[in-house]
Design an enzyme around this catalytic site. Sequence first.
Site, mmCIF file in Angstrom:
data_model
loop_
_atom_site.group_PDB
_atom_site.id
_atom_site.type_symbol
_atom_site.label_atom_id
_atom_site.label_comp_id
_atom_site.label_asym_id
_atom_site.label_seq_id
_atom_site.Cartn_x
_atom_site.Cartn_y
_atom_site.Cartn_z
ATOM 1 N N THR A 49 21.992 11.423 10.507
ATOM 2 C CA THR A 49 21.341 10.188 10.941
ATOM 3 C C THR A 49 22.343 9.073 11.192
ATOM 4 O O THR A 49 23.429 9.068 10.602
ATOM 5 C CB THR A 49 20.337 9.743 9.842
ATOM 6 N N ASP A 50 21.943 8.121 12.015
ATOM 7 C CA ASP A 50 22.801 6.937 12.239
ATOM 8 C C ASP A 50 22.838 6.033 11.002
ATOM 9 O O ASP A 50 23.672 5.136 10.908
ATOM 10 C CB ASP A 50 22.326 6.141 13.471
ATOM 11 N N GLU A 51 21.902 6.284 10.042
ATOM 12 C CA GLU A 51 21.844 5.411 8.862
ATOM 13 C C GLU A 51 23.083 5.540 7.979
ATOM 14 O O GLU A 51 23.334 4.668 7.147
ATOM 15 C CB GLU A 51 20.575 5.713 8.047
ATOM 16 N N TYR A 106 18.633 7.258 0.398
ATOM 17 C CA TYR A 106 18.488 8.274 1.459
ATOM 18 C C TYR A 106 19.756 8.382 2.298
ATOM 19 O O TYR A 106 20.319 9.466 2.461
ATOM 20 C CB TYR A 106 17.288 7.930 2.368
HETATM 21 P P1 NAD Z 1 10.444 15.389 7.767
HETATM 22 O O1 NAD Z 1 10.395 14.682 6.456
HETATM 23 O O2 NAD Z 1 9.341 15.233 8.733
HETATM 24 O O3 NAD Z 1 10.605 16.959 7.505
HETATM 25 C C1 NAD Z 1 11.471 17.493 6.552
HETATM 26 C C2 NAD Z 1 11.109 18.961 6.347
HETATM 27 O O4 NAD Z 1 12.045 19.504 5.392
HETATM 28 C C3 NAD Z 1 9.705 19.173 5.780
HETATM 29 O O5 NAD Z 1 9.065 20.220 6.476
HETATM 30 C C4 NAD Z 1 9.962 19.549 4.334
HETATM 31 O O6 NAD Z 1 8.970 20.388 3.773
HETATM 32 C C5 NAD Z 1 11.316 20.244 4.427
HETATM 33 N N1 NAD Z 1 12.049 20.215 3.162
HETATM 34 C C6 NAD Z 1 12.269 19.123 2.367
HETATM 35 N N2 NAD Z 1 12.950 19.502 1.273
HETATM 36 C C7 NAD Z 1 13.195 20.835 1.395
HETATM 37 C C8 NAD Z 1 13.872 21.783 0.571
HETATM 38 N N3 NAD Z 1 14.423 21.422 -0.592
HETATM 39 N N4 NAD Z 1 13.949 23.063 0.999
HETATM 40 C C9 NAD Z 1 13.371 23.430 2.180
HETATM 41 N N5 NAD Z 1 12.699 22.580 2.975
HETATM 42 C C10 NAD Z 1 12.617 21.290 2.588
HETATM 43 O O7 NAD Z 1 11.831 14.985 8.391
HETATM 44 P P2 NAD Z 1 12.247 14.786 9.922
HETATM 45 O O8 NAD Z 1 11.915 13.418 10.331
HETATM 46 O O9 NAD Z 1 11.762 15.953 10.713
HETATM 47 O O10 NAD Z 1 13.832 14.869 9.776
HETATM 48 C C11 NAD Z 1 14.527 16.099 9.918
HETATM 49 C C12 NAD Z 1 16.011 15.850 9.746
HETATM 50 O O11 NAD Z 1 16.447 14.892 10.707
HETATM 51 C C13 NAD Z 1 16.398 15.283 8.386
HETATM 52 O O12 NAD Z 1 17.599 15.878 7.991
HETATM 53 C C14 NAD Z 1 16.584 13.789 8.639
HETATM 54 O O13 NAD Z 1 17.528 13.246 7.745
HETATM 55 C C15 NAD Z 1 17.119 13.820 10.057
HETATM 56 N N6 NAD Z 1 16.865 12.597 10.852
HETATM 57 C C16 NAD Z 1 15.568 12.178 11.061
HETATM 58 C C17 NAD Z 1 15.332 11.066 11.854
HETATM 59 C C18 NAD Z 1 13.948 10.556 12.133
HETATM 60 O O14 NAD Z 1 13.806 9.500 12.764
HETATM 61 N N7 NAD Z 1 12.894 11.251 11.726
HETATM 62 C C19 NAD Z 1 16.423 10.374 12.423
HETATM 63 C C20 NAD Z 1 17.716 10.799 12.148
HETATM 64 C C21 NAD Z 1 17.921 11.955 11.384
HETATM 65 O O1 TDX Z 2 5.048 0.012 7.757
HETATM 66 C C1 TDX Z 2 6.212 -0.205 8.121
HETATM 67 N N1 TDX Z 2 6.540 -1.446 8.618
HETATM 68 C C2 TDX Z 2 7.787 -1.755 9.058
HETATM 69 O O2 TDX Z 2 8.031 -2.896 9.518
HETATM 70 C C3 TDX Z 2 7.241 0.795 8.058
HETATM 71 C C4 TDX Z 2 6.942 2.167 7.513
HETATM 72 C C5 TDX Z 2 8.498 0.471 8.521
HETATM 73 N N2 TDX Z 2 8.771 -0.773 9.005
HETATM 74 C C6 TDX Z 2 10.112 -1.056 9.574
HETATM 75 C C7 TDX Z 2 11.284 -0.647 8.726
HETATM 76 C C8 TDX Z 2 12.309 -0.273 9.775
HETATM 77 O O3 TDX Z 2 12.956 -1.432 10.255
HETATM 78 O O4 TDX Z 2 10.183 -0.243 10.753
HETATM 79 C C9 TDX Z 2 11.485 0.321 10.917
HETATM 80 C C10 TDX Z 2 11.388 1.834 10.909
HETATM 81 O O5 TDX Z 2 11.055 2.252 9.603
HETATM 82 P P1 TDX Z 2 10.852 3.802 9.220
HETATM 83 O O6 TDX Z 2 9.867 4.421 10.145
HETATM 84 O O7 TDX Z 2 10.591 3.880 7.763
HETATM 85 O O8 TDX Z 2 12.257 4.445 9.617
HETATM 86 P P2 TDX Z 2 13.762 4.160 9.149
HETATM 87 O O9 TDX Z 2 13.811 3.594 7.796
HETATM 88 O O10 TDX Z 2 14.431 3.404 10.251
HETATM 89 O O11 TDX Z 2 14.337 5.670 9.075
HETATM 90 C C11 TDX Z 2 14.008 6.670 10.091
HETATM 91 O O12 TDX Z 2 15.055 6.776 11.042
HETATM 92 C C12 TDX Z 2 16.290 7.297 10.601
HETATM 93 C C13 TDX Z 2 13.778 8.014 9.417
HETATM 94 O O13 TDX Z 2 12.734 7.888 8.447
HETATM 95 C C14 TDX Z 2 15.040 8.543 8.783
HETATM 96 O O14 TDX Z 2 14.818 9.866 8.285
HETATM 97 C C15 TDX Z 2 16.129 8.594 9.848
HETATM 98 O O15 TDX Z 2 17.343 8.996 9.274
#
Ligand code: NAD
Ligand code: TDX
Length: 336
Positions: free
Chosen positions: A123-125, A150
Amino acid sequence: MKILITGGSGFIGSNFIKYWFKNHPEDSIINLDKMTYAANPRNLVEFENSPNYKFVKGDILDEKIVDELVSQVDTIVHFAAESHVDRSIDDPSLFVRTNVLGTYNLLMAAKKYQIKRFHHISTDEVFGTIELDSTDQFNESTPYDPSSPYSASKASSDHLVRSFFKTFGLPVTISNCSNNYGPFQHPEKMIPRSITSLLSGGKIKVYGQGLNFRDWLHVEDHCRAIEAILLNGKIGETYCIGGLKKGTSNMELVRLILKLMNKGEDSLEYVADRPAHDNYAVNWDKINKELGWEPKYDLESGMKQTVDWYTQNQIWWQETKKEAEEFYIKLNSLNK
Ligand code: NAD
Ligand code: TDX
């Protein structure tokens, strides 16, 4: 390719499996997923009887299962993680175990079986934050400076992955992408939470004043970027992936959702800010120049498709929405 996907029943993983089978039907996929609250068994029903797809319910912390599955594949795409920043503020321990130790477990098995490619989804985080009034962007050389449990756990996992390349020559690639959005995202996250709240007659909760910004990436564009890296990426390299040319503030984002759903600003509720609330924007020149990738979706068309999907698939999110809102009530009461 014989691919082990970890976390394939979550948001990005399930979109990736759908994308991969559509474009590479000859390949086989094993999906190892613990089925945490974030997974949805409905996501992949269409593959249940496919000879090229196998689902294994299990934990990436389980060395035996990981060893057995890694021995059967040549490629690993590692999505599994605890992914929600707010939950990591509530309870960081699982984030350290799954995101750090789980990744370590997979790396050890990948090394043992001399896997051809280990692609790590990050992630970019991990880069920390950009100042509110700045137009800076993260890139592959930005130093790591994570803010939440995280992002610190993801940063640790990136370091481990990179160390296995440098020390053991494990053929790894890493991608650090920005916020994804699109179908099948859990309603705890900002965009689906907002859309499903409006569809349920509620309001969008805006943290603080809504000034924080993100670089929104449609999940299908993310899947195409992972494909480009798997097929043509250079071993040992990191690729930053973003969806826009600059950050979009949360106010701009919610105004777009309100417009698409015919609602006014009286559907906004300003709530307490998140501690250590970051801002993100990503420079994706490297993957563009080296691998020819660029996003296809602009935010408005991607958001329209996403609003339509949540409107048409209410059964998919109704139960999980309830659990997500219960989590937020608990989190808010702890912070009072
Ligand atoms: P998500 O939370 O929707 O899904 C995560 C999945 O991993 C789930 O199906 C969960 O059951 C599984 N999981 C969790 N712990 C596990 C374990 N111990 N063993 C096996 N499976 C397990 O997450 P997502 O949004 O699909 O993110 C996927 C990946 O992308 C993550 O690594 C996250 O850090 C990264 N990522 C997500 C975002 C975003 O915006 N969603 C952005 C940047 C990076
Ligand atoms: O109800 C809300 N109101 C609000 O203002 C929620 C849930 C979030 N927010 C804000 C917080 C952030 O500035 O919106 C932005 C996005 O929040 P999230 O959806 O919680 O995402 P973020 O914390 O940016 O992280 C997501 O992107 C990077 C994913 O959850 C991570 O897994 C990924 O690494």
